[in-house]
Design a protein around this motif. Structure first.
Motif, mmCIF file in Angstrom:
data_model
loop_
_atom_site.group_PDB
_atom_site.id
_atom_site.type_symbol
_atom_site.label_atom_id
_atom_site.label_comp_id
_atom_site.label_asym_id
_atom_site.label_seq_id
_atom_site.Cartn_x
_atom_site.Cartn_y
_atom_site.Cartn_z
ATOM 1 N N SER A 1 -0.617 -7.869 3.464
ATOM 2 C CA SER A 1 -0.251 -6.631 3.094
ATOM 3 C C SER A 1 -1.114 -5.660 3.653
ATOM 4 N N THR A 2 -2.372 -5.935 4.073
ATOM 5 C CA THR A 2 -3.351 -5.068 4.825
ATOM 6 C C THR A 2 -2.611 -5.089 6.385
ATOM 7 N N ILE A 3 -2.263 -6.014 6.803
ATOM 8 C CA ILE A 3 -1.566 -5.942 8.360
ATOM 9 C C ILE A 3 -0.435 -5.182 8.089
ATOM 10 N N LYS A 4 0.645 -5.098 7.260
ATOM 11 C CA LYS A 4 1.670 -4.314 7.009
ATOM 12 C C LYS A 4 1.250 -2.759 6.777
ATOM 13 N N PHE A 5 0.068 -2.619 6.034
ATOM 14 C CA PHE A 5 -0.128 -1.155 5.958
ATOM 15 C C PHE A 5 -0.746 -0.539 7.044
ATOM 16 N N GLN B 1 -16.961 5.186 4.260
ATOM 17 C CA GLN B 1 -17.640 3.860 3.943
ATOM 18 C C GLN B 1 -16.856 3.359 2.769
ATOM 19 N N LEU B 2 -15.943 2.677 3.100
ATOM 20 C CA LEU B 2 -14.947 2.123 2.285
ATOM 21 C C LEU B 2 -14.490 0.598 2.698
ATOM 22 N N THR B 3 -13.860 -0.183 1.867
ATOM 23 C CA THR B 3 -13.271 -1.357 2.291
ATOM 24 C C THR B 3 -12.182 -0.816 2.790
ATOM 25 N N SER B 4 -11.237 -1.929 3.461
ATOM 26 C CA SER B 4 -9.885 -1.446 4.045
ATOM 27 C C SER B 4 -8.909 -1.283 2.732
ATOM 28 N N LEU B 5 -8.985 -1.989 1.838
ATOM 29 C CA LEU B 5 -8.291 -1.938 0.367
ATOM 30 C C LEU B 5 -8.579 -0.468 -0.059
ATOM 31 N N GLY C 1 2.374 3.580 19.232
ATOM 32 C CA GLY C 1 0.821 3.200 19.037
ATOM 33 C C GLY C 1 0.741 1.644 19.016
ATOM 34 N N LYS C 2 -0.497 1.303 19.237
ATOM 35 C CA LYS C 2 -0.673 -0.172 19.087
ATOM 36 C C LYS C 2 -1.794 -0.697 18.251
ATOM 37 N N LEU C 3 -1.729 -1.903 17.543
ATOM 38 C CA LEU C 3 -2.492 -2.291 16.644
ATOM 39 C C LEU C 3 -3.215 -3.470 17.248
ATOM 40 N N LEU C 4 -4.503 -3.593 17.392
ATOM 41 C CA LEU C 4 -5.099 -4.800 18.053
ATOM 42 C C LEU C 4 -5.937 -5.698 16.936
ATOM 43 N N ILE C 5 -5.453 -6.834 17.004
ATOM 44 C CA ILE C 5 -6.252 -7.728 15.974
ATOM 45 C C ILE C 5 -6.913 -8.736 16.657
ATOM 46 N N ILE C 6 -8.259 -8.871 16.538
ATOM 47 C CA ILE C 6 -8.969 -9.912 17.032
ATOM 48 C C ILE C 6 -9.304 -10.893 16.102
ATOM 49 N N ILE C 7 -9.068 -12.234 16.413
ATOM 50 C CA ILE C 7 -9.224 -13.059 15.215
ATOM 51 C C ILE C 7 -9.728 -14.678 15.854
ATOM 52 N N ASP D 1 2.167 -15.858 12.265
ATOM 53 C CA ASP D 1 3.125 -16.014 11.370
ATOM 54 C C ASP D 1 3.653 -14.780 10.403
ATOM 55 N N ILE D 2 2.516 -14.005 10.098
ATOM 56 C CA ILE D 2 2.713 -12.608 9.454
ATOM 57 C C ILE D 2 3.438 -12.009 10.063
ATOM 58 N N LEU D 3 3.023 -11.642 11.498
ATOM 59 C CA LEU D 3 3.719 -10.634 12.191
ATOM 60 C C LEU D 3 5.299 -10.885 12.694
ATOM 61 N N LYS D 4 5.388 -12.324 12.508
ATOM 62 C CA LYS D 4 6.919 -12.706 12.711
ATOM 63 C C LYS D 4 7.886 -12.335 11.442
ATOM 64 N N ARG D 5 7.276 -12.363 10.107
ATOM 65 C CA ARG D 5 7.833 -12.198 9.074
ATOM 66 C C ARG D 5 7.983 -10.650 9.136
ATOM 67 N N LEU D 6 7.067 -9.678 9.550
ATOM 68 C CA LEU D 6 7.231 -8.433 9.440
ATOM 69 C C LEU D 6 8.281 -8.040 10.689
ATOM 70 N N GLY D 7 8.578 -8.653 11.424
ATOM 71 C CA GLY D 7 9.348 -8.545 12.517
ATOM 72 C C GLY D 7 8.995 -7.507 13.716
ATOM 73 N N VAL D 8 7.658 -7.607 13.868
ATOM 74 C CA VAL D 8 7.143 -6.767 15.010
ATOM 75 C C VAL D 8 6.909 -7.426 16.162
ATOM 76 N N GLU D 9 6.902 -6.796 17.300
ATOM 77 C CA GLU D 9 6.673 -7.384 18.602
ATOM 78 C C GLU D 9 5.160 -7.459 18.823
#
Length: 286
Positions: A147-151, A111-115, A160-166, A200-208
């Motif tokens: 920084s949240t996405i990067k972490f 029971q915490l925030t992501s940060l 592994g895979k990260l799913l972001i729904i936005i 844009d953030i994902l491109k800067r992180l250089g991830v697929e």
């Protein structure tokens, strides 16, 4: 005017879900794309580690876990959940208690925030790795999105895979936030971010990553009916403000209602006003 409290947000959010196809839209994605995505997880391991970030009341989590179970029969699923809202955590636990088909799944709630979770992990120095991490419609409410996405991307195991729904750039929200931001009150505390902001953030992180677009609508007709209790809650959700219709200056209220009717925000169907709530599902590789 003031911002919504956590409890008020839950109530306002419920009125949004009740009148939108948000969950049906996610179900469509689950049906069409998720089995393939899930099949590639785990790399033959006997336990698959899953992390839900901002999981809310857990309905979507459990749907995805069942797809994972079907894709990997007999494999143990270790499911961790980060969710700061105590009401949501309680509802999620109740849902798990009532489910007969989750024998091979373990649940740990934080029971915490992501940060707060991120800080805790960094303090411990131990970095648990996950095969699947999902962040569904929650990045609007974190302090630092890049920084949240990067972490959380750094928490992925190999393969592994990260799913972001936005919200999609094609949604009414995108137009509202870009073109009519002056119609929204300063009490709205969330970030105005849509899919291109994330890619844009994902491109800067250089991830697929791969992006899937799915249509969704939100019937906001009641927002235009004076004194309608459903309309009041929906407008509170839309503006992040308590009783916006009752406390906002009449000029601001009128401007916002006019903006919501613009063709780039909504369409008319059978006399109802349907706000575009299109979603982008972004699947990020480790």
């Amino acid at each position: 005017m003031r911002s919504l409290t956590a409890e008020e947000y839950v109530e306002a959010f419920k009125s949004f879900l009740d009148h939108s196809t948000e969950h049906q839209c996610m179900d469509e994605f689950n049906k069409k794309e998720m089995p393939n995505i899930m099949a590639g997880l785990g790399n033959g391991k006997s336990t698959i580690n899953v992390l839900g970030v901002g999981s809310g009341t857990g309905e979507q989590d459990l749907k995805m876990i069942r797809i994972l179970q079907a894709a990997h029969p007999g494999v143990f699923i270790d499911n961790e959940i980060i969710e700061p809202n105590p009401q949501h955590v309680a509802a999620y636990k109740e849902l798990v208690n009532q489910a007969p088909d989750l024998q091979n799944v373990s649940f740990i709630w934080h029971q915490l925030t992501s940060l707060e979770y991120e800080q805790q992990v960094k303090e411990k120095g131990a970095h648990k790795k996950f095969d699947f991490i999902h962040m569904i419609q929650m990045l609007y409410r974190v302090e630092d999105i890049p920084s949240t996405i990067k972490f959380f991307h750094s928490c992925l195991d190999h393969h592994g895979k990260l799913l972001i729904i936005i919200l999609s750039d094609s949604s009414g929200w995108a137009s509202l936030w870009k073109k009519y931001r002056h119609c929204l009150p300063s009490t709205d505390s969330g970030h105005y971010i849509t899919s291109s902001g994330i890619t844009d953030i994902l491109k800067r992180l250089g991830v697929e990553y791969r992006i899937y677009e799915f249509p969704s609508g939100w019937d906001i007709t009641e927002c235009f009916i004076e004194g309608d209790p459903v309309g009041i809650h929906m407008m509170d959700f839309l503006t992040g403000t308590k009783n916006f219709l009752g406390t906002a200056p009449p000029g601001l209220r009128r401007q916002l209602q006019e903006a919501l009717c613009q063709p780039e925000c909504s369409s008319k169907k059978d006399g109802r006003i349907i706000f575009s709530n299109n979603l982008s599902m972004i699947v990020v590789e480790s």
